[in-house]
Write a protein that holds these residues in place. Sequence first.
Motif, PDB file in Angstrom:
ATOM      1  N   PRO A   1       0.793  -1.242   0.000  1.00 10.97           N
ATOM      2  CA  PRO A   1       0.000   0.000   0.000  1.00 10.97           C
ATOM      3  C   PRO A   1       0.814   1.276   0.000  1.00 10.97           C
ATOM      4  O   PRO A   1       0.271   2.349  -0.242  1.00 10.97           O
ATOM      5  CB  PRO A   1      -0.816  -0.118   1.294  1.00 10.97           C
ATOM      6  N   LEU A   2       2.145   1.180   0.270  1.00 10.62           N
ATOM      7  CA  LEU A   2       2.914   2.400   0.506  1.00 10.62           C
ATOM      8  C   LEU A   2       4.225   2.401  -0.262  1.00 10.62           C
ATOM      9  O   LEU A   2       4.975   1.421  -0.236  1.00 10.62           O
ATOM     10  CB  LEU A   2       3.208   2.526   2.010  1.00 10.62           C
ATOM     11  N   LEU A   3       4.481   3.520  -0.940  1.00 13.80           N
ATOM     12  CA  LEU A   3       5.789   3.797  -1.532  1.00 13.80           C
ATOM     13  C   LEU A   3       6.441   4.919  -0.728  1.00 13.80           C
ATOM     14  O   LEU A   3       5.760   5.806  -0.217  1.00 13.80           O
ATOM     15  CB  LEU A   3       5.658   4.217  -3.000  1.00 13.80           C
ATOM     16  N   TYR A   4       7.764   4.852  -0.660  1.00 14.92           N
ATOM     17  CA  TYR A   4       8.515   5.835   0.117  1.00 14.92           C
ATOM     18  C   TYR A   4       9.660   6.342  -0.746  1.00 14.92           C
ATOM     19  O   TYR A   4      10.426   5.555  -1.305  1.00 14.92           O
ATOM     20  CB  TYR A   4       9.052   5.172   1.391  1.00 14.92           C
ATOM     21  N   MET A   5       9.755   7.653  -0.869  1.00 16.75           N
ATOM     22  CA  MET A   5      10.775   8.252  -1.722  1.00 16.75           C
ATOM     23  C   MET A   5      11.461   9.359  -0.944  1.00 16.75           C
ATOM     24  O   MET A   5      10.818  10.298  -0.475  1.00 16.75           O
ATOM     25  CB  MET A   5      10.143   8.811  -2.991  1.00 16.75           C
ATOM     26  N   ALA A   6      12.757   9.216  -0.751  1.00 15.37           N
ATOM     27  CA  ALA A   6      13.518  10.186   0.035  1.00 15.37           C
ATOM     28  C   ALA A   6      14.625  10.782  -0.815  1.00 15.37           C
ATOM     29  O   ALA A   6      15.104  10.162  -1.768  1.00 15.37           O
ATOM     30  CB  ALA A   6      14.104   9.524   1.274  1.00 15.37           C
ATOM     31  N   GLY A   7      15.021  11.985  -0.477  1.00 15.74           N
ATOM     32  CA  GLY A   7      16.097  12.599  -1.239  1.00 15.74           C
ATOM     33  C   GLY A   7      16.466  13.974  -0.744  1.00 15.74           C
ATOM     34  O   GLY A   7      15.752  14.597   0.040  1.00 15.74           O
ATOM     35  N   ASP A   8      17.605  14.438  -1.238  1.00 15.22           N
ATOM     36  CA  ASP A   8      18.099  15.784  -0.958  1.00 15.22           C
ATOM     37  C   ASP A   8      18.165  16.641  -2.217  1.00 15.22           C
ATOM     38  O   ASP A   8      18.311  17.855  -2.117  1.00 15.22           O
ATOM     39  CB  ASP A   8      19.520  15.719  -0.380  1.00 15.22           C
ATOM     40  N   TYR A   9      18.068  16.014  -3.388  1.00  9.06           N
ATOM     41  CA  TYR A   9      18.437  16.691  -4.627  1.00  9.06           C
ATOM     42  C   TYR A   9      17.266  16.716  -5.617  1.00  9.06           C
ATOM     43  O   TYR A   9      16.290  15.981  -5.475  1.00  9.06           O
ATOM     44  CB  TYR A   9      19.638  15.985  -5.255  1.00  9.06           C
ATOM     45  N   ASP A  10      17.405  17.562  -6.607  1.00 10.37           N
ATOM     46  CA  ASP A  10      16.406  17.640  -7.659  1.00 10.37           C
ATOM     47  C   ASP A  10      16.342  16.316  -8.418  1.00 10.37           C
ATOM     48  O   ASP A  10      17.306  15.550  -8.447  1.00 10.37           O
ATOM     49  CB  ASP A  10      16.776  18.765  -8.624  1.00 10.37           C
ATOM     50  N   PHE A  11      15.196  16.047  -9.026  1.00 12.96           N
ATOM     51  CA  PHE A  11      15.033  14.833  -9.818  1.00 12.96           C
ATOM     52  C   PHE A  11      13.972  15.075 -10.880  1.00 12.96           C
ATOM     53  O   PHE A  11      13.157  16.002 -10.772  1.00 12.96           O
ATOM     54  CB  PHE A  11      14.636  13.644  -8.939  1.00 12.96           C
ATOM     55  N   VAL A  12      13.987  14.258 -11.894  1.00 12.69           N
ATOM     56  CA  VAL A  12      12.977  14.291 -12.958  1.00 12.69           C
ATOM     57  C   VAL A  12      12.445  12.881 -13.133  1.00 12.69           C
ATOM     58  O   VAL A  12      13.212  11.937 -13.309  1.00 12.69           O
ATOM     59  CB  VAL A  12      13.573  14.808 -14.284  1.00 12.69           C
TER      60      VAL A  12
END
Length: 532
Positions: free
Chosen positions: A164-175
């Motif tokens: 049921p869950l996606l997790y997306m972490a980051g510090d930087y720009d993305f496309v």
Amino acid sequence: MTTRATIRWVSRAVLAVGPKLAFGIALAAGLEFWSAAAWAQTRAVDFPPAESPPPPPAKAPPKTEAGGEDTGIIPDAGPSQRKTQQRTPPPPTTLTVMYKVEYGTTLEYRHPDGTLQKFEQWKSFPNDGANLVSLTNQRLADGNNYQYATKPLSSPGFDPVDIPLLYMAGDYDFVLKPAEVDNLRRFLVDGGTIIFNAARGRDEFNQAVAREMRKVFPQKPLMRLPLDHAVFNARYRVQQVMTMINGVQQMQPPEVYSMDIGTRAAAILVPGGLGTSLSETTYHPAGKHIVGESAKRLGVNLIAYVLGSTEYGRFLAQEFPVYDGKTRGGDVVRFAAVRYTGSWDDNPALQNSVLQGLKENTNIDVDYAPRSVSLDEADSGQYPLLFMSGHYDFHFSKAEAQGLARYLERGGMLVASSAAGLKPFDTALRRELKKVFPNGQLIKLPPTHPLFVGGWNAIERITYTPRALKDDPTLELPEFFGFFVDGRLAILYTPFDLMSGVNRESNAYAKGVAPEDALRLVINIVTYALSN
């Protein structure tokens, strides 16, 4: 100006006006140069990466028919046992509930000593997802053994019934790549949720989330969640969090944004950085962090909220009947939903539910054709009833306020309720009605009002949802307010969720009236309006 120079210019402009306008600048600018083609396979960044290597991903358990479906926060007591049986507690159910998604490119950072470090963008704080799920197991202790794995966002097979869950972490720009956009859209529409965690509170990651989610749902904005939202109350009551900004700690209200489907927070952004606390590493002085126990409680709340919302997500994901007949003429009941700039369409197929309930219980003839009108439209006056709902702040234009005044003065009736029982709509409606009738006010209706005791079905007591009773266990009477024009009830409003009950939506977090009594109330409202 080169692409990289332009990027730096936009970042400086956003920082100059402050974080509250960050999303607006990024979205309004269009930023055509933020295309996938603009990125090389390896990209230099000017902020240091998290140092520790990622843990090995947990192995997902084999899928079964029941995999991922037991999502209750409080476990059932289980079958009864004879006294002679040995009472061995059942083993915990192992459920993989969260994928940390793999995305982005290889980044490189040159340290002050000249050392060049290359790293995968998606890993960010590599332990945060695993630690968050482990922490959830400890804090919820609901009989389930929740698991965590990683998976490329571009790969097929994201089914919210299983995960049921996606997790997306980051510090930087993305496309996001086209396949990632399609996968994410399908996953969210089918009932899944994604949590975006700006690991160390970097504006460039937050702006990228706002920009890329416009590709997923072009018409849906990111809205700041109010403090009475279930995200802040799912396991712990989180009204203040300890933050660290540029090395300075202070308590402040939590800042979380959401892109909703219905009233379900489907895409959640935490811009203040949970990564350091969840990874139990050193806080970067140039970052923006939610610190210590505050981050842990908010993180557990986020997963608890998603687990409690899975059934509601599946309700919203189903195909609702689409009326394809012709509108009926003659003496039949018809009404319209008020369409405004805001979350006006929270309850799919609501009009069909109201009209079907009216037809089946009173045998009053109805016209099933669904309608919505703006208050500034001339034809709003052809409907004796207008229904209005929402769960966020909104503003009437001058034309809408004048149109509503005309509609009410000519005999129409507005029925309004706060979707999910959230405060922002309640506050906004009371404020905006002052534009319509500056000297008027909403008056609480007594339980002896003819609408309740003299209608189609006399109502003395009603049942509220568990979430509403959690806030106020004494609730048992109808909580409605009225606005009168020349002695006639022209506006009927409840700060509780009325429409989810009528629609029989499985929203565990709705603060409202239970389905059976919600339909009884609406039938009374319609019959009262027709006879008055």
